[in-house]
Design a protein around this motif. Structure first.
Motif, PDB file in Angstrom:
ATOM      1  N   THR A 191       0.628  -1.422  -0.094  1.00 21.16           N
ATOM      2  CA  THR A 191      -0.137   0.111   0.062  1.00 21.16           C
ATOM      3  C   THR A 191       0.778   1.282   0.076  1.00 21.16           C
ATOM      4  OG1 THR A 191      -0.072   0.067   2.411  1.00 21.16           O
ATOM      5  CG2 THR A 191      -1.841  -1.320   1.320  1.00 21.16           C
ATOM      6  N   GLY A 192       1.963   1.208   0.531  1.00 22.20           N
ATOM      7  CA  GLY A 192       2.930   2.603   0.580  1.00 22.20           C
ATOM      8  C   GLY A 192       2.801   3.149   1.843  1.00 22.20           C
ATOM      9  N   ARG A 193       1.594   2.440   2.549  1.00 25.50           N
ATOM     10  CA  ARG A 193       1.154   3.527   3.830  1.00 25.50           C
ATOM     11  C   ARG A 193       2.192   3.296   5.048  1.00 25.50           C
ATOM     12  NH1 ARG A 193      -4.822   1.049   3.026  1.00 25.50           N
ATOM     13  NH2 ARG A 193      -5.340   2.563   1.577  1.00 25.50           N
ATOM     14  N   THR A 194       2.142   4.253   5.746  1.00 25.05           N
ATOM     15  CA  THR A 194       3.199   4.364   7.039  1.00 25.05           C
ATOM     16  C   THR A 194       2.344   4.335   8.243  1.00 25.05           C
ATOM     17  OG1 THR A 194       4.989   4.954   5.608  1.00 25.05           O
ATOM     18  CG2 THR A 194       5.079   5.316   8.050  1.00 25.05           C
ATOM     19  N   ILE A 195       2.685   3.521   9.155  1.00 24.54           N
ATOM     20  CA  ILE A 195       1.922   3.378  10.426  1.00 24.54           C
ATOM     21  C   ILE A 195       2.374   4.949  11.092  1.00 24.54           C
ATOM     22  CG2 ILE A 195       1.552   2.533  12.770  1.00 24.54           C
ATOM     23  CD1 ILE A 195       2.173  -0.362  11.350  1.00 24.54           C
ATOM     24  N   SER A 196       1.179   5.676  11.592  1.00 19.24           N
ATOM     25  CA  SER A 196       1.474   6.877  12.384  1.00 19.24           C
ATOM     26  C   SER A 196       2.123   6.648  13.679  1.00 19.24           C
ATOM     27  CB  SER A 196       0.317   7.783  12.407  1.00 19.24           C
ATOM     28  OG  SER A 196      -0.508   6.895  13.309  1.00 19.24           O
ATOM     29  N   LEU A 197       2.838   7.768  14.129  1.00 15.67           N
ATOM     30  CA  LEU A 197       3.566   7.668  15.448  1.00 15.67           C
ATOM     31  C   LEU A 197       2.566   7.309  16.675  1.00 15.67           C
ATOM     32  CD1 LEU A 197       5.995   7.865  17.085  1.00 15.67           C
ATOM     33  CD2 LEU A 197       5.644  10.320  17.259  1.00 15.67           C
ATOM     34  N   GLU A 198       1.473   7.904  16.534  1.00 21.06           N
ATOM     35  CA  GLU A 198       0.193   7.603  17.435  1.00 21.06           C
ATOM     36  C   GLU A 198      -0.089   6.249  17.440  1.00 21.06           C
ATOM     37  OE1 GLU A 198      -1.467   8.206  20.712  1.00 21.06           O
ATOM     38  OE2 GLU A 198      -0.234   9.775  19.876  1.00 21.06           O
ATOM     39  N   ARG A 199      -0.252   5.603  16.131  1.00 23.34           N
ATOM     40  CA  ARG A 199      -0.798   4.273  16.179  1.00 23.34           C
ATOM     41  C   ARG A 199       0.487   3.295  16.341  1.00 23.34           C
ATOM     42  NH1 ARG A 199      -4.693   2.646  12.127  1.00 23.34           N
ATOM     43  NH2 ARG A 199      -5.569   4.582  12.633  1.00 23.34           N
ATOM     44  N   ARG A 200       1.705   3.944  16.053  1.00 20.59           N
ATOM     45  CA  ARG A 200       2.633   2.664  16.652  1.00 20.59           C
ATOM     46  C   ARG A 200       2.772   2.631  18.277  1.00 20.59           C
ATOM     47  NH1 ARG A 200       7.604   2.922  12.483  1.00 20.59           N
ATOM     48  NH2 ARG A 200       6.442   3.399  10.731  1.00 20.59           N
ATOM     49  N   LYS A 201       2.428   3.796  18.898  1.00 23.92           N
ATOM     50  CA  LYS A 201       2.407   3.695  20.329  1.00 23.92           C
ATOM     51  C   LYS A 201       1.331   2.725  20.767  1.00 23.92           C
ATOM     52  CE  LYS A 201       4.472   8.171  21.327  1.00 23.92           C
ATOM     53  NZ  LYS A 201       4.065   9.748  21.407  1.00 23.92           N
ATOM     54  N   GLU A 202       0.263   2.815  20.196  1.00 24.40           N
ATOM     55  CA  GLU A 202      -0.883   2.063  20.576  1.00 24.40           C
ATOM     56  C   GLU A 202      -0.628   0.447  20.242  1.00 24.40           C
ATOM     57  OE1 GLU A 202      -4.932   4.584  19.682  1.00 24.40           O
ATOM     58  OE2 GLU A 202      -3.759   3.827  17.851  1.00 24.40           O
ATOM     59  N   ILE A 203       0.109   0.388  19.038  1.00 29.29           N
ATOM     60  CA  ILE A 203       0.457  -1.254  18.697  1.00 29.29           C
ATOM     61  C   ILE A 203       1.462  -1.760  19.823  1.00 29.29           C
ATOM     62  CG2 ILE A 203       1.462  -2.609  16.791  1.00 29.29           C
ATOM     63  CD1 ILE A 203       0.036  -0.697  14.711  1.00 29.29           C
TER      64      ILE A 203
END
Lengths: 401, 401
Positions: free
Chosen positions: A178-190
């Motif tokens: 997809t070319g998409r990047t997990i955002s910083l906020e989402r990284r913290k949640e994961i």
């Protein structure tokens, strides 16, 4: 002989992938291919390779050509772990292992971790090569939803609550397809979720150095070091032909990866590893990556501009800040296999997106477009041709609907 | 995290091999090692490699560094199949596949063929690396007896009559670990048996070009082409660090090996393959192999002479016509692990033979001696020291008996 009768039961999960035929057609002369996931060969550092080859013969006349340690060529392990530390991912030299491409890590992880029926969490869509590696070991996939910021945390939480999960597999930065990047906020949640559920996560990160805009993001490995196997590659920043990948695995997993790798190929090419060690230690990566970014950014821009100009306004596509791919989601009912068949007649190839879905039948309206290989003019023309075939496809699906 | 709880069931068959620690000790500076199975680095064709590296950059600026076909680099497949044909093994170019070392072929064959519990026939003793590759897939071994001409035909016949066998695995020429070669007569019997029982045989043939005396023998592949997967390697005649092996597999097996390999490493290093293609096409193999023979034959002679001079007359050892190993069978009761512990204190290493037996507890009185790495004087001294430790071991076993 009846060879069919000899096949192991596991081959049932491994039926020949149609994608190979697609890519073979796409690589024929005269085709403008947005299908592969391959670097621009004009960006290969040929003169550096020539110089380093000679230097390796002088510097490592024995170690570069002899059998070597399964863990990897020591100077390469050292410089790679240093580089990871510099960019914020603390990895011990002993924890870092060299593999024959990141594909080699994915296969070894499958062999070490997956018993038949074990549950593996993957994004929707996810990287096809990981599915191919894991399928040999008979996992059952738990597919989680994604949005433009990556896998949705609530969907991951549900998957981890409802299933006994062996591991989670993610490509957090400039994901393939997809070319998409997990955002910083989402990284913290994961990171919080995998720590809370005490589950292992495989972070596949081949593209993060190819960033054309935006800020560098911390790896999941740096956020949950004991819960993450980090997987890297030199294919996109040196050359894929050397088949060099690496992994940083916590605890006894590193030792098990070594045991498995010994049975698979003893070790990765010593000469390739010695070349890479010199490439990294000599600072060539630092001078080469900016050149690659200079090469790829205009191509990405050309692709996005052409999509904005030509593609139907009710289609959606990603706007990646780096990497090699744009992902297109067409309107419901369109079949990108049909679009592929028509576009290939007009000498344009792309990859239908359905290959990247773990569940059969999903993603027929999607396509993966690669912008690293073709030049900007060809990309512009190819997108124009694709837009015409996509329009015909859309009209058909409306008529049929 | 409790990483142990994450391990796949198959890891139970793959417990960490003690041999790795043995070889690590053996490779320390100051040790005269007869333990490894490694070429003499002084025999590496360094100047040819330097020249060919530069030529490959010029000749294949794209293909040698880009992703390539899983089947292998086409010029290498072509020249290798030509070479096999020239030496009497008719192999189609399409049937010939390049792997990351012959270890890569063994792993792929295990994945394609072995379901848990499937029966695989092996020699006694057999090549350790094959056991390591196959074990991940959970086979059950049927061990057949060997004599100085290789596996005993009656023992193979019995194994094939009494078992539903998935395949037979043999190293017919200068076997690792014994150095023994299956005689022509025995080859004919084996080929007839596998055709009669319609069973698949894997012929692992890394050493046959390193022949110091005697006549070239036909491959089993040439005698039963539809029943044999031929496995070759460039490790012993070019350099092991390139990790280049190959296979010629009949029928659909070739296609399945490709599918499996795609999941394991996509393809073998393109640069390594391009170098090997130039090495073979440029005739360098033909000039280099005689030099290797000139280098290794005196070492073999030195080892056999020292054994004749120093070793107990009631011990038996092989007299290989080529390859890299001499196999010693001590008198009953001697424990070569104990001899190893004492000899390493005196800076001499070898490999206890028990590692090469599929059945636990066998082969404690055996040892594998490598003569390709050390120089003749060191070999002579090492054998003298080993003979003293072996004598002490024999006296102990007599006292204990």
């Amino acid at each position: 002989m009846n060879y069919d009768a000899l096949l192991a039961a596991r081959t049932e999960n491994m039926k020949a992938s149609a994608i190979r035929e697609t890519l073979k057609v796409a690589s024929q002369p005269g085709i403008v291919s947005l299908a592969g996931g391959v670097p621009d060969p004009a960006g290969f550092p040929l003169e550096i390779i020539r110089e380093l080859s000679s230097r390796v013969v002088d510097k490592y006349p024995e170690a570069a050509f002899q059998y070597g340690p399964t863990e990897g060529f020591p100077p390469l392990r050292e410089v790679l772990s240093d580089r990871l530390r510099e960019s914020g991912t603390n990895v011990d030299r002993d924890e870092l292992l060299i593999f024959s491409g990141s594909q080699g890590v994915l296969d070894a992880l499958g062999k070490v971790l997956i018993s038949r029926g074990d549950k593996v969490v993957v994004e929707t869509p996810t990287y096809l090569g990981a599915l191919q590696a894991f399928n040999a070991y008979g996992p059952s996939y738990v597919c989680i939803d994604s949005d433009e910021n990556g896998p949705v945390a609530a969907s991951l939480a549900r998957a981890l609550e409802q299933n006994d999960v062996k591991f989670v597999y993610l490509v957090p930065t400039f994901q393939n397809p997809t070319g998409r990047t997990i955002s910083l906020e989402r990284r913290k949640e994961i990171a919080e979720l995998i720590r809370f559920h005490n589950v292992l996560l495989v972070e596949d990160d081949p593209y993060s150095r190819l960033r054309y805009e935006g800020a560098h993001l911390p790896t999941l490995k740096s956020m949950a070091p004991d819960h993450v196997v980090y997987v890297g590659s030199l294919s996109k920043v040196f050359a894929p032909g050397f088949r060099l990948g690496f992994a940083a695995a916590p605890g006894i997993l590193a030792r098990w990866l070594v045991i498995v790798k010994q049975g698979v190929d003893l070790h990765t090419s010593s000469f390739s590893q010695a070349l890479a060690a010199e490439y990294l230690a000599g600072g060539h990566l630092d001078t080469h990556v900016p050149r690659l970014i200079e090469r790829y950014k205009p191509k990405r821009d050309a692709m996005l501009k052409a999509l904005d100009l030509h593609f139907p306004s009710d289609f959606k596509w990603s706007r990646p800040e780096g990497g090699m791919f744009v992902w297109v989601e067409g309107t419901k009912g369109i079949d990108m296999d049909e679009v592929y068949k028509r576009s290939i007649v007009r000498s344009v190839a792309f990859l239908p997106g359905r290959y990247f879905f773990a569940r059969d039948g999903e993603g027929r309206e999607t396509m993966r477009l690669n912008f690293s290989k073709a030049d900007s003019d060809s990309i512009e023309q190819a997108i124009r041709i694709l837009s015409e075939e996509v329009d015909r496809g859309s009209r058909r699906s409306v008529l049929a609907g």
